[in-house]
Design an enzyme around this catalytic site. Structure first.
Site, PDB file in Angstrom:
ATOM      1  N   GLY A  84     -12.004 109.366  -8.518  1.00 13.74           N
ATOM      2  CA  GLY A  84     -11.836 109.765  -9.870  1.00 13.74           C
ATOM      3  C   GLY A  84     -11.271 108.834 -10.760  1.00 13.74           C
ATOM      4  N   ARG A  85      -9.792 108.541 -10.146  1.00 14.50           N
ATOM      5  CA  ARG A  85      -9.103 107.767 -11.144  1.00 14.50           C
ATOM      6  C   ARG A  85      -9.374 106.056 -11.317  1.00 14.50           C
ATOM      7  NH1 ARG A  85      -6.718 110.268  -7.005  1.00 14.50           N
ATOM      8  NH2 ARG A  85      -5.781 108.893  -5.292  1.00 14.50           N
ATOM      9  N   GLU A 109     -11.199 123.599 -14.779  1.00  8.63           N
ATOM     10  CA  GLU A 109     -11.140 123.176 -16.499  1.00  8.63           C
ATOM     11  C   GLU A 109     -12.499 122.743 -17.158  1.00  8.63           C
ATOM     12  OE1 GLU A 109      -9.318 122.107 -13.890  1.00  8.63           O
ATOM     13  OE2 GLU A 109      -7.142 122.263 -14.514  1.00  8.63           O
ATOM     14  N   LYS A 113      -4.277 124.319  -7.362  1.00  9.79           N
ATOM     15  CA  LYS A 113      -5.569 124.703  -7.867  1.00  9.79           C
ATOM     16  C   LYS A 113      -5.854 126.096  -7.157  1.00  9.79           C
ATOM     17  CE  LYS A 113      -7.681 120.292  -8.331  1.00  9.79           C
ATOM     18  NZ  LYS A 113      -8.752 119.408  -7.908  1.00  9.79           N
ATOM     19  N   LYS A 170     -16.809 114.652 -10.991  1.00  6.09           N
ATOM     20  CA  LYS A 170     -17.348 114.020  -9.852  1.00  6.09           C
ATOM     21  C   LYS A 170     -17.934 114.917  -8.903  1.00  6.09           C
ATOM     22  CE  LYS A 170     -15.553 111.493  -5.834  1.00  6.09           C
ATOM     23  NZ  LYS A 170     -14.604 110.646  -5.147  1.00  6.09           N
ATOM     24  N   GLU A 193      -1.045 109.611  -8.905  1.00  9.51           N
ATOM     25  CA  GLU A 193      -1.878 110.487  -7.980  1.00  9.51           C
ATOM     26  C   GLU A 193      -2.346 109.462  -6.854  1.00  9.51           C
ATOM     27  OE1 GLU A 193      -5.924 111.852  -9.087  1.00  9.51           O
ATOM     28  OE2 GLU A 193      -4.687 113.637  -9.545  1.00  9.51           O
ATOM     29  N   HIS A 225      11.902 103.561 -31.374  1.00  5.55           N
ATOM     30  CA  HIS A 225      12.498 104.410 -32.032  1.00  5.55           C
ATOM     31  C   HIS A 225      12.631 105.558 -31.471  1.00  5.55           C
ATOM     32  CE1 HIS A 225      12.596 101.486 -35.524  1.00  5.55           C
ATOM     33  NE2 HIS A 225      11.393 101.084 -35.044  1.00  5.55           N
TER      34      HIS A 225
HETATM   35  O1  LIG Z   1     -14.182 114.553 -11.574  1.00  3.34           O
HETATM   36  P1  LIG Z   1     -13.389 116.250 -11.088  1.00  3.34           P
HETATM   37  O2  LIG Z   1     -14.094 116.200  -9.695  1.00  3.34           O
HETATM   38  O3  LIG Z   1     -13.969 117.232 -12.204  1.00  3.34           O
HETATM   39  O4  LIG Z   1     -12.056 115.916 -10.688  1.00  3.34           O
HETATM   40  C1  LIG Z   1     -11.146 115.748 -11.887  1.00  3.34           C
HETATM   41  C2  LIG Z   1      -9.785 115.267 -11.303  1.00  3.34           C
HETATM   42  O5  LIG Z   1      -9.288 116.053 -10.495  1.00  3.34           O
HETATM   43  C3  LIG Z   1      -8.811 115.597  -9.275  1.00  3.34           C
HETATM   44  O6  LIG Z   1      -9.311 115.794  -8.170  1.00  3.34           O
HETATM   45  C4  LIG Z   1      -7.450 116.251  -9.003  1.00  3.34           C
HETATM   46  O7  LIG Z   1      -6.422 116.132 -10.352  1.00  3.34           O
HETATM   47  C5  LIG Z   1      -8.658 113.994  -9.744  1.00  3.34           C
HETATM   48  O8  LIG Z   1      -8.399 113.370  -8.732  1.00  3.34           O
HETATM   49  C6  LIG Z   1      -9.915 113.946 -10.375  1.00  3.34           C
HETATM   50  O9  LIG Z   1      -9.989 112.882 -11.254  1.00  3.34           O
END
Ligand SMILES: O=P(O)(O)OC[C@H]1O[C@](O)(CO)[C@@H](O)[C@@H]1O
Length: 547
Positions: free
Chosen positions: A265-266, A211, A510, A205, A351, A382
């Site tokens: 995002g979620r 990452e 972060k 987003k 979240e 199990h």
């Molecule tokens: O889509 P992006 O901006 O890479 O964010 C990834 C994720 O990181 C967060 O901002 C925090 O974990 C989430 O809300 C989001 O889904």
């Protein structure tokens, strides 16, 4: 702002809670003979059975009063019309607009969003058709056989969960997911891939997530090393809200699929973030997935409160977590295909509602945010079901099951005329039954159990669960399940008074990780501000250098 615990309904619920704690589920079924029918609520293709929750008609009545007194209907209308209900980020919350039919209209902040949504869906469909048909060629002219989605959190969990859930409908390129900055994730995903036949979907987003940008940069290097810089255009597409950052990364905005800041995002699997799912199942089935979500959106917006499944589920979650003190909820899909649903729901719910302050910054006055966890049944039986049945902690369970396996997929069970799907469902029903009704000492003795084992074999019962049944796990039904959980999360947030659409709690970690990167890479004596972290860094360096 309304404090939920100061409402008249809450006060009555506190007293009622004490009364109900002394009544067993067995007794509730005796007192309320129509309980099973009364507490089964259909929503779209889902049949939601709340009868094994620890509540009565009076509880539901009070919970519905709580919804009224905390303004759930008003908040729902505000969300659906595009008001900026995400107050800390001053944004609308409109994942429901992503699944509005093409002929709908919704103007938000002066912009007609339905046309925008469908324009992007059309572009996604064209791209998907070209990849699936082989019209989209890689830099060397080969057909694309693999799509690798690089994203994390909402840019990974939704599409990864949905692709697995719908794997029997996946008739396009194989789709893989890389999320973790652990290099093992990308390395394993690329190990047997050919750059010439691979397309990367970089999904973020913000297009600033550490990452995702690290993995995307490494994937780009892998591709350029094999095919040269000019190959990037045919092998990288982006999904984002930020065109400038996409361009800066080196992806042509013509190969970018847009979404908007009003999609959290979620809550984004129905947006362009679902591109990898569309590649896997095709645009028509993706349309069915969105239509399924829309069916539950409509149910949530229009069903009367006492028959509104997401509203009731959200309120019952509040009842369990904040009043009865059942702080976690296990989600157990009796479906191997839904194996990633618990992880997906962890982000969606935790979240969203894992907050200690209300939207106005004042402290919450009751426990909020259930802890979600789980695994598919029967595997979970199990593993952790022992604790669910006899542990000291009561953990309400959401069971999800399907009447039919996929067409042509059911198999005969070991003996008799029973199929494996029936065996699976029999297990689900049995677990819910035993959790609710248990087995007392008299019944255990009745089986001839040796006296010294009686205490061990008593099943306490009174462990609540909700069972969600659907005909079959199809794209539409998956969409319905997702929307069902989205809306119950929303209801809980409103009752607790929190902003379910921000996530400030993940930011500091972060920022500190960014600051610590350089310390890990260097050799200066660590001085991070705390002795524990300094010591860990020193130990890390020793271990790293000892080969
Ligand atoms: O889509 P992006 O901006 O890479 O964010 C990834 C994720 O990181 C967060 O901002 C925090 O974990 C989430 O809300 C989001 O889904």
């Amino acid at each position: 702002m309304i404090d939920t615990t100061a409402t008249a309904a809450w006060q009555e619920l506190v007293t009622h809670c004490e009364e109900i704690s002394s009544v067993s589920l067995r007794e509730l079924f005796e007192i309320e003979p129509r309980r099973a029918q009364a507490l089964t609520v259909p929503a779209g293709d889902l049949v939601v059975d709340f009868a094994k929750q620890r509540l009565t008609a009076r509880t539901l009545d009070l919970l519905l009063q709580l919804a009224e007194q905390t303004g759930v209907a008003r908040a729902r209308a505000a969300m659906l019309s595009g008001e900026h209900i995400n107050v800390t980020e001053d944004r609308a919350v409109l994942h429901t607009a992503l699944r509005l039919p093409r002929d709908s209209e919704l103007v938000v902040d002066g912009v007609e969003v339905v046309a925008q949504v469908h324009a992007v869906l059309d572009r996604m469909g064209e791209f998907t058709d070209r990849v699936r048909s082989g019209a989209w060629r890689g830099a060397t002219g080969e057909k694309i056989t693999t799509v690798v989605n690089i994203g994390i959190g909402g840019s990974d969990l939704g599409p990864a969960m949905a692709t697995r859930a719908l794997r029997r409908f996946c008739d396009g390129p194989q789709v893989r997911f890389v999320s973790n900055v652990d290099p093992a994730d990308l390395t394993a995903a690329l190990a047997d891939l050919d750059p010439a036949t691979t397309v990367f979907v970089v999904a973020s987003k913000t297009f600033s997530t550490l990452e995702t940008l690290s993995n995307a940069t490494a994937a780009r290097r892998w591709l350029v090393d094999a095919l040269g810089e000019d190959a990037v255009a045919a092998h990288f597409v982006a999904v984002s809200t930020d065109t400038d950052r996409v361009r800066a990364f080196g992806i042509d905005p013509a190969h970018m699929f847009e979404f908007w800041d009003w999609v959290g995002g979620r809550y984004s699997v129905g947006s362009a973030i679902g591109l990898s799912v569309m590649c896997a199942i095709g645009r028509e089935r993706f349309g069915q997935f969105l239509a399924g979500m829309h069916a539950i959106d409509t149910h949530f917006a229009t069903a009367e409160p006492a028959r509104n499944a997401p509203l009731l589920a959200g309120l019952i979650g509040v009842w369990n977590a904040s009043l009865l003190g059942y702080r976690s909820r296990a989600v157990v899909p009796y479906s191997q295909d839904l194996g990633r649903l618990p992880a997906y729901l962890q982000q969606l719910t935790m979240e969203s509602n894992g907050k200690s302050v209300r939207a106005d910054g004042t402290a919450v006055s009751c426990p909020t945010g259930e802890v979600f966890w789980g695994e598919p049944g029967t595997n979970g039986q199990h593993a952790f079901f022992q604790l669910l049945h006899q542990g000291t902690e009561v953990v309400p369970v959401d069971f999800l099951g399907f009447a039919r396996a996929g067409e042509g997929q059911d198999l005969p069970a070991r003996d008799g005329d029973v199929t494996m799907q029936q065996l699976l469902l029999a297990n689900m029903f049995a677990q819910a039954k035993v959790l609710a009704f248990g087995r007392d000492a008299g019944e255990v003795r009745g089986d001839g159990t040796a006296e010294e084992l009686v205490a061990h074999k008593v099943m306490p019962g009174d462990r609540p669960s909700t069972t969600i049944l659907a005909p079959e796990l199809t794209p539409s039904v998956l969409g319905q399940i997702i929307a069902f959980y989205e809306h119950q999360t929303f209801v809980q947030g409103v009752v607790w008074g929190i902003d379910s659409f921000d996530q400030w709690g993940v930011e500091l970690g972060k920022a500190q990780a960014t600051a610590l990167q350089a310390v890990l890479a260097g050799d200066a004596t660590p001085d991070t501000g705390d002795a524990s972290t300094d010591r860990l860094i020193t130990t890390y360096r020793t271990l790293r250098d000892k080969r």
